[in-house]
Design a protein around this motif. Structure first.
Motif, mmCIF file in Angstrom:
data_model
loop_
_atom_site.group_PDB
_atom_site.id
_atom_site.type_symbol
_atom_site.label_atom_id
_atom_site.label_comp_id
_atom_site.label_asym_id
_atom_site.label_seq_id
_atom_site.Cartn_x
_atom_site.Cartn_y
_atom_site.Cartn_z
ATOM 1 N N ALA A 1 -2.842 -6.491 -6.967
ATOM 2 C CA ALA A 1 -1.902 -6.042 -7.992
ATOM 3 C C ALA A 1 -0.454 -6.166 -7.520
ATOM 4 N N ALA A 2 -0.240 -6.058 -6.192
ATOM 5 C CA ALA A 2 1.088 -6.204 -5.603
ATOM 6 C C ALA A 2 0.918 -6.871 -4.247
ATOM 7 N N PRO A 3 1.927 -7.576 -3.759
ATOM 8 C CA PRO A 3 1.825 -8.203 -2.433
ATOM 9 C C PRO A 3 1.516 -7.162 -1.367
ATOM 10 N N ASN A 4 0.422 -7.327 -0.681
ATOM 11 C CA ASN A 4 0.003 -6.316 0.287
ATOM 12 C C ASN A 4 -1.133 -6.890 1.137
ATOM 13 N N ALA A 5 -1.588 -6.079 2.084
ATOM 14 C CA ALA A 5 -2.747 -6.418 2.907
ATOM 15 C C ALA A 5 -3.452 -5.129 3.262
ATOM 16 N N PHE A 6 -4.757 -5.208 3.494
ATOM 17 C CA PHE A 6 -5.495 -4.020 3.924
ATOM 18 C C PHE A 6 -6.687 -4.448 4.772
ATOM 19 N N ALA A 7 -7.184 -3.504 5.559
ATOM 20 C CA ALA A 7 -8.281 -3.774 6.493
ATOM 21 C C ALA A 7 -9.488 -2.942 6.116
ATOM 22 N N LEU A 8 -10.663 -3.521 6.342
ATOM 23 C CA LEU A 8 -11.928 -2.840 6.094
ATOM 24 C C LEU A 8 -12.819 -3.028 7.317
ATOM 25 N N GLY A 9 -13.630 -2.022 7.613
ATOM 26 C CA GLY A 9 -14.555 -2.152 8.727
ATOM 27 C C GLY A 9 -13.990 -1.588 10.014
ATOM 28 N N GLY A 10 -14.550 -2.071 11.137
ATOM 29 C CA GLY A 10 -14.169 -1.572 12.444
ATOM 30 C C GLY A 10 -13.814 -2.695 13.388
ATOM 31 N N PRO A 11 -13.669 -2.391 14.682
ATOM 32 C CA PRO A 11 -13.218 -3.405 15.650
ATOM 33 C C PRO A 11 -14.208 -4.534 15.894
ATOM 34 N N ARG A 12 -15.479 -4.361 15.526
ATOM 35 C CA ARG A 12 -16.478 -5.407 15.764
ATOM 36 C C ARG A 12 -16.921 -6.123 14.491
ATOM 37 N N ASP A 13 -16.646 -5.544 13.345
ATOM 38 C CA ASP A 13 -17.093 -6.168 12.088
ATOM 39 C C ASP A 13 -16.002 -6.059 11.027
ATOM 40 N N GLY A 14 -14.773 -6.314 11.448
ATOM 41 C CA GLY A 14 -13.641 -6.080 10.566
ATOM 42 C C GLY A 14 -13.412 -7.159 9.529
ATOM 43 N N VAL A 15 -12.699 -6.758 8.488
ATOM 44 C CA VAL A 15 -12.279 -7.653 7.417
ATOM 45 C C VAL A 15 -10.816 -7.338 7.120
ATOM 46 N N VAL A 16 -10.002 -8.366 7.007
ATOM 47 C CA VAL A 16 -8.601 -8.195 6.611
ATOM 48 C C VAL A 16 -8.387 -8.972 5.320
ATOM 49 N N VAL A 17 -7.895 -8.294 4.299
ATOM 50 C CA VAL A 17 -7.639 -8.904 2.997
ATOM 51 C C VAL A 17 -6.134 -9.016 2.814
ATOM 52 N N VAL A 18 -5.671 -10.198 2.478
ATOM 53 C CA VAL A 18 -4.237 -10.416 2.262
ATOM 54 C C VAL A 18 -4.024 -11.016 0.881
ATOM 55 N N ASP A 19 -2.934 -10.618 0.269
ATOM 56 C CA ASP A 19 -2.576 -11.214 -1.015
ATOM 57 C C ASP A 19 -2.052 -12.631 -0.786
ATOM 58 N N ARG A 20 -2.425 -13.542 -1.662
ATOM 59 C CA ARG A 20 -2.068 -14.952 -1.457
ATOM 60 C C ARG A 20 -0.554 -15.163 -1.459
ATOM 61 N N SER A 21 0.200 -14.289 -2.093
ATOM 62 C CA SER A 21 1.657 -14.458 -2.144
ATOM 63 C C SER A 21 2.313 -14.250 -0.782
ATOM 64 N N LEU A 22 1.616 -13.582 0.140
ATOM 65 C CA LEU A 22 2.212 -13.309 1.446
ATOM 66 C C LEU A 22 2.460 -14.592 2.239
ATOM 67 N N PHE A 23 1.687 -15.640 1.985
ATOM 68 C CA PHE A 23 1.830 -16.875 2.744
ATOM 69 C C PHE A 23 3.170 -17.566 2.475
#
Length: 315
Positions: free
Chosen positions: A108-130
């Motif tokens: 919905a807005a330019p941002n990023a967030f993390a899911l999971g932990g140090p061994r099975d993590g996921v990072v989601v980034v908005d495409r506009s950040l690139f």
């Protein structure tokens, strides 16, 4: 005729009161029986903790795929962004965590967030950040999200929410007999007054619902305050890993500016920020501190590292 109707409504009201009182009594007896056969306090505490942990784990384990699907996130393979993954791998080596899977989404807005932990993590980034961030700014933002993975922040918050729901549920269950009886009082009163179609007094008006709400709000404020502290901690960890506080400050400033309309920028007016409501109540209920406060802390850290850093513009 009117007298007959009043006698009827009074009789119905008293019957309702008796019925609800009986249900409340049976509920109370059931709770007393349940309490009498409870196991040892330590065992009871262990059972409750086990239920909370199991619920938190299930939400933590199966919530990630649902959330990724809800934002239409797609995995970003290393071949499509080799520079990003080089920086990401270097950060993960310094932090001694596994390289997370990077997903690209249209948020919905330019941002990023993390899911999971140090061994099975996921990072989601908005495409506009690139196109919005420079390489160093993107790296600083990634380091912030990796700090959340490193600290198991996602699981801790999921556990806290599960514990909150459990406590609120226990309080509501303990007050159930009172709530049932007061519901009957409200409905019976409406009939006895001769206004059966009127809205009966609710448990909130008697204070029962209010007590449950107070408990829920108090615990929610505690969880949100912890979340805001973790945001500051993730900023500090990102600075420690990258050594560039101003890169993260610039990245946050760009996220803030991206949410402002052209009209706001033209007149120099403050616009909405990704942190949400900026009212006092909004700040208390927010999971993130104000971006301005985070940027000021980062600038102060830069000044402490380099006496000339104050002269580097971040706007």
């Amino acid at each position: 005729m009117r007298l007959l109707f009043r006698a009827f409504t009074v009789a119905v009201g008293l019957s309702l009161l008796a019925f609800y009182a009986l249900v409340a009594l049976l509920t109370y007896r059931a709770l007393v029986l349940l309490w009498s056969v409870r196991p040892d306090p330590s065992v009871s505490a262990a059972l409750v903790a086990g239920v909370v942990l199991l619920t938190a784990w299930a939400n933590y384990r199966y919530g990630t795929p649902r959330l990724l699907a809800s934002v239409d996130a797609t995995p970003l393979v290393p071949d499509r962004a080799p520079g990003l993954y080089r920086r990401l791998d270097a950060l993960c080596d310094r932090m001694e965590i596994s390289t997370p899977t990077v997903y690209v989404a249209r948020l919905a807005a330019p941002n990023a967030f993390a899911l999971g932990g140090p061994r099975d993590g996921v990072v989601v980034v908005d495409r506009s950040l690139f196109r919005m961030l420079s390489g160093d700014e993107f790296e600083a933002l990634l380091a912030h999200e990796l700090a959340h993975l490193e600290g198991y922040d996602g699981f801790v918050q999921t556990f806290a929410v599960s514990a909150l729901r459990t406590v609120v549920g226990v309080v509501a269950l303990a007050l159930l007999p009172v709530a049932v009886f007061l519901e009957g009082v409200g409905r019976a009163t409406a009939w006895i007054r001769g206004t059966p179609t009127a809205t009966p007094l609710s448990n909130d008006e008697y204070g029962v619902g209010g007590l449950v709400t107070v408990v829920a709000v108090g615990l929610t404020l505690f969880v949100r305050a912890y979340s805001r502290r973790r945001e500051f901690a993730a900023d500090d960890r990102a600075v420690e890993v990258t050594g560039r506080p101003l890169s993260l400050a610039r990245a946050l400033r760009r996220l803030e500016q991206a949410t402002e309309s052209p009209l706001h920028r033209f007149f120099g007016l403050p616009g909405p920020t990704p942190t949400g409501d900026e009212t006092p109540l909004g700040r208390l209920l927010s999971t993130h501190p104000p971006l301005e406060a985070r940027i000021e802390r980062l600038v102060e850290q830069a000044e402490e590292r380099d006496a000339t850093a104050w002269s580097i513009p971040i706007r």
